[in-house]
Design a protein around this motif. Structure first.
Motif, PDB file in Angstrom:
ATOM      1  N   SER A  33       0.853  -1.190   0.000  1.00  0.00           N
ATOM      2  CA  SER A  33       0.000   0.000   0.000  1.00  0.00           C
ATOM      3  C   SER A  33       0.886   1.236   0.000  1.00  0.00           C
ATOM      4  CB  SER A  33      -0.901   0.013   1.236  1.00  0.00           C
ATOM      5  OG  SER A  33      -1.701  -1.159   1.294  1.00  0.00           O
ATOM      6  N   TYR A  35       0.972   5.479   0.702  1.00  0.00           N
ATOM      7  CA  TYR A  35       0.310   6.581   1.394  1.00  0.00           C
ATOM      8  C   TYR A  35       1.091   7.876   1.140  1.00  0.00           C
ATOM      9  CZ  TYR A  35      -2.204   3.025   4.097  1.00  0.00           C
ATOM     10  OH  TYR A  35      -3.003   1.970   4.492  1.00  0.00           O
ATOM     11  N   GLY A  40       2.473  17.840   8.603  1.00  0.00           N
ATOM     12  CA  GLY A  40       1.503  18.107   9.656  1.00  0.00           C
ATOM     13  C   GLY A  40       0.198  17.352   9.548  1.00  0.00           C
ATOM     14  N   GLN A  41       0.142  16.407   8.637  1.00  0.00           N
ATOM     15  CA  GLN A  41      -1.088  15.637   8.426  1.00  0.00           C
ATOM     16  C   GLN A  41      -0.840  14.145   8.651  1.00  0.00           C
ATOM     17  OE1 GLN A  41      -4.096  17.141   7.674  1.00  0.00           O
ATOM     18  NE2 GLN A  41      -2.914  19.023   8.008  1.00  0.00           N
ATOM     19  N   GLY A  42      -1.939  13.405   8.720  1.00  0.00           N
ATOM     20  CA  GLY A  42      -1.812  11.963   8.768  1.00  0.00           C
ATOM     21  C   GLY A  42      -1.680  11.406   7.365  1.00  0.00           C
ATOM     22  N   PRO A  43      -1.165  10.202   7.242  1.00  0.00           N
ATOM     23  CA  PRO A  43      -1.032   9.582   5.910  1.00  0.00           C
ATOM     24  C   PRO A  43      -2.392   9.399   5.247  1.00  0.00           C
ATOM     25  CG  PRO A  43       0.285   8.413   7.547  1.00  0.00           C
ATOM     26  CD  PRO A  43      -0.580   9.379   8.301  1.00  0.00           C
ATOM     27  N   PHE A  45      -4.308   7.349   2.037  1.00  0.00           N
ATOM     28  CA  PHE A  45      -4.184   6.173   1.173  1.00  0.00           C
ATOM     29  C   PHE A  45      -4.211   6.577  -0.291  1.00  0.00           C
ATOM     30  CE2 PHE A  45      -4.611   1.798   0.050  1.00  0.00           C
ATOM     31  CZ  PHE A  45      -5.579   1.702  -0.929  1.00  0.00           C
ATOM     32  N   GLN A  48      -3.420   0.411  -3.341  1.00  0.00           N
ATOM     33  CA  GLN A  48      -2.863  -0.840  -2.853  1.00  0.00           C
ATOM     34  C   GLN A  48      -2.710  -1.803  -4.008  1.00  0.00           C
ATOM     35  OE1 GLN A  48      -5.161  -4.030  -0.493  1.00  0.00           O
ATOM     36  NE2 GLN A  48      -4.039  -2.996   1.126  1.00  0.00           N
ATOM     37  N   GLN A 103      -0.090  -3.838   8.651  1.00  0.00           N
ATOM     38  CA  GLN A 103       0.709  -3.185   7.626  1.00  0.00           C
ATOM     39  C   GLN A 103       2.001  -2.692   8.265  1.00  0.00           C
ATOM     40  OE1 GLN A 103      -1.265  -0.457   5.014  1.00  0.00           O
ATOM     41  NE2 GLN A 103      -3.137  -1.659   4.947  1.00  0.00           N
ATOM     42  N   PHE A 105       5.322  -0.484   7.849  1.00  0.00           N
ATOM     43  CA  PHE A 105       5.680   0.698   7.069  1.00  0.00           C
ATOM     44  C   PHE A 105       7.181   0.809   6.852  1.00  0.00           C
ATOM     45  CE2 PHE A 105       1.826   3.179   6.557  1.00  0.00           C
ATOM     46  CZ  PHE A 105       0.960   2.538   7.435  1.00  0.00           C
TER      47      PHE A 105
ATOM     48  N   TYR B  33     -10.559  -3.057  12.564  1.00  0.00           N
ATOM     49  CA  TYR B  33      -9.440  -2.979  13.493  1.00  0.00           C
ATOM     50  C   TYR B  33      -9.115  -1.512  13.735  1.00  0.00           C
ATOM     51  CZ  TYR B  33      -8.738  -7.929  12.511  1.00  0.00           C
ATOM     52  OH  TYR B  33      -8.907  -9.283  12.393  1.00  0.00           O
ATOM     53  N   PHE B  35      -5.915   0.997  15.366  1.00  0.00           N
ATOM     54  CA  PHE B  35      -4.490   0.973  15.650  1.00  0.00           C
ATOM     55  C   PHE B  35      -4.038   2.320  16.211  1.00  0.00           C
ATOM     56  CE2 PHE B  35      -3.948  -2.803  13.007  1.00  0.00           C
ATOM     57  CZ  PHE B  35      -4.936  -2.657  12.054  1.00  0.00           C
ATOM     58  N   TYR B  37      -0.372   4.227  16.000  1.00  0.00           N
ATOM     59  CA  TYR B  37       0.981   4.207  15.465  1.00  0.00           C
ATOM     60  C   TYR B  37       1.755   5.381  16.052  1.00  0.00           C
ATOM     61  CZ  TYR B  37       0.332   0.662  11.826  1.00  0.00           C
ATOM     62  OH  TYR B  37       0.132  -0.518  11.148  1.00  0.00           O
ATOM     63  N   GLN B  39       5.079   7.836  15.332  1.00  0.00           N
ATOM     64  CA  GLN B  39       5.996   8.287  14.289  1.00  0.00           C
ATOM     65  C   GLN B  39       6.997   9.267  14.908  1.00  0.00           C
ATOM     66  OE1 GLN B  39       4.521  10.731  10.954  1.00  0.00           O
ATOM     67  NE2 GLN B  39       5.694   9.420   9.566  1.00  0.00           N
ATOM     68  N   MET B  45       6.914   4.707  10.811  1.00  0.00           N
ATOM     69  CA  MET B  45       5.653   4.457  11.527  1.00  0.00           C
ATOM     70  C   MET B  45       5.790   3.137  12.266  1.00  0.00           C
ATOM     71  SD  MET B  45       3.380   6.848  10.828  1.00  0.00           S
ATOM     72  CE  MET B  45       1.693   6.338  10.623  1.00  0.00           C
ATOM     73  N   PHE B  91      -0.539   8.540  15.812  1.00  0.00           N
ATOM     74  CA  PHE B  91      -1.658   8.507  14.877  1.00  0.00           C
ATOM     75  C   PHE B  91      -2.595   7.357  15.224  1.00  0.00           C
ATOM     76  CE2 PHE B  91      -0.435  11.676  11.836  1.00  0.00           C
ATOM     77  CZ  PHE B  91       0.939  11.708  11.885  1.00  0.00           C
ATOM     78  N   LYS B 102      -7.299  -0.467   2.947  1.00  0.00           N
ATOM     79  CA  LYS B 102      -6.605   0.762   3.309  1.00  0.00           C
ATOM     80  C   LYS B 102      -6.787   1.076   4.788  1.00  0.00           C
ATOM     81  CE  LYS B 102     -10.570   3.667   2.179  1.00  0.00           C
ATOM     82  NZ  LYS B 102     -11.093   4.736   1.294  1.00  0.00           N
ATOM     83  N   TYR B 103      -5.807   1.796   5.329  1.00  0.00           N
ATOM     84  CA  TYR B 103      -5.922   2.365   6.647  1.00  0.00           C
ATOM     85  C   TYR B 103      -6.369   3.818   6.490  1.00  0.00           C
ATOM     86  CZ  TYR B 103      -3.311  -1.431   8.997  1.00  0.00           C
ATOM     87  OH  TYR B 103      -2.880  -2.624   9.527  1.00  0.00           O
ATOM     88  N   PHE B 105      -6.213   7.286   8.592  1.00  0.00           N
ATOM     89  CA  PHE B 105      -5.497   7.865   9.718  1.00  0.00           C
ATOM     90  C   PHE B 105      -6.140   9.162  10.181  1.00  0.00           C
ATOM     91  CE2 PHE B 105      -1.537   5.460  10.124  1.00  0.00           C
ATOM     92  CZ  PHE B 105      -1.506   4.750   8.950  1.00  0.00           C
ATOM     93  N   GLY B 106      -5.983   9.441  11.468  1.00  0.00           N
ATOM     94  CA  GLY B 106      -6.314  10.760  11.995  1.00  0.00           C
ATOM     95  C   GLY B 106      -5.187  11.726  11.693  1.00  0.00           C
ATOM     96  N   THR B 107      -5.341  12.946  12.160  1.00  0.00           N
ATOM     97  CA  THR B 107      -4.356  13.994  11.868  1.00  0.00           C
ATOM     98  C   THR B 107      -3.180  13.988  12.836  1.00  0.00           C
ATOM     99  OG1 THR B 107      -5.725  15.507  13.131  1.00  0.00           O
ATOM    100  CG2 THR B 107      -5.982  15.543  10.737  1.00  0.00           C
TER     101      THR B 107
END
Lengths: 114, 115
Positions: A33, A35, A40-43, A45, A48, A103, A105, B33, B35, B37, B39, B45, B91, B102-103, B105-107
């Motif tokens: 996958s 990303y 400043g942000q989350g990954p 998607f 995949q 997953q 990374f 699920y 999670f 993580y 970083q 991650m 995260f 796909k996952y 994610f939050g910010t």
């Protein structure tokens, strides 16, 4: 057991150029996958790949494309680069086909578009 | 569509103290699920802890534990005996369809650990 690796670590491109990022999956994993993580942000998607086929795509334009090879490694290609493409690109590998798969990374590729 | 919300951009904790990071999510799926993580500045991650939605028991991993409230769609992370090495971005992530897809994610929440 070798973990997920990505290359290059960093690269700088100019707007309009094309770039290829590479990912080697963890041993035994058949799914990759990709990303995009803006500063400043989350990954987020991108897509995949499973058994060399795209297995789902996020909200990214067609100029983001990918490949998966028989050894399960993968490439992310971005055409016509834009300034907003500057980000950390993360690759994650996993094993599809079991009830749970985590997953794993890689360390990411930092892309800067000028 | 599924969403993940982390409402705390930054948190601070004194070394050896306990801190709780918040996460809420939205989904119509019953099997998924969750999670957490970590970083660090190295960008890698690292999975801290995971929770299967069908399990009522909260997951724990050494100093890390979660408070999973399925009905409230809440998934908080508690870090006990905080250490300087815990400082990082954290995260919260959602994985649906058996975790194979796909996952989301939050910010993120930046955790600072004060000596």
């Amino acid at each position: 057991e070798t973990g997920v690796t990505q290359s290059p670590t960093h690269l700088i491109k100019t707007r309009g150029q094309q770039v290829t990022l590479r990912c080697s999956s963890q041993s035994g994993h058949n799914t990759v996958s990709w990303y995009q993580q803006a500063l400043g942000q989350g990954p987020q998607f991108i897509f995949q790949y499973y058994r060399e086929e795209e297995n789902g795509r996020g909200n990214f334009p067609p100029r983001f494309s990918g490949l998966q090879f028989p050894n399960y490694s993968s490439e992310l290609n971005v055409n016509a680069l834009e300034l907003d493409d500057s980000a950390l690109y993360l690759c994650a590998s996993s094993t599809a086909g079991i009830s749970y798969n985590e997953q794993f990374f890689g360390p990411g590729t930092r892309l800067t578009v000028l | 569509a599924q969403t993940v919300t982390q409402s705390q951009p930054e948190m601070s904790v004194q070394e050896a103290e306990t801190v709780t990071l918040s996460c809420t999510y939205d989904t119509s799926e019953s099997d998924y699920y969750l999670f957490w993580y970590k970083q660090p500045p190295s960008r890698q991650m690292i999975l801290v802890i995971r929770q299967e939605a069908y399990k009522q028991q909260n997951a724990t991993e050494n100093r890390f534990s979660v408070n999973f409230q399925k009905a409230a769609k809440s998934f908080s992370l508690k870090i006990s005996d905080s250490q300087l090495g815990d400082a990082a971005m954290y995260f919260c992530a959602y994985g649906g369809e058996g975790g194979t897809y796909k996952y989301i994610f939050g910010t993120g929440t930046r955790l600072k650990v004060l000596a």
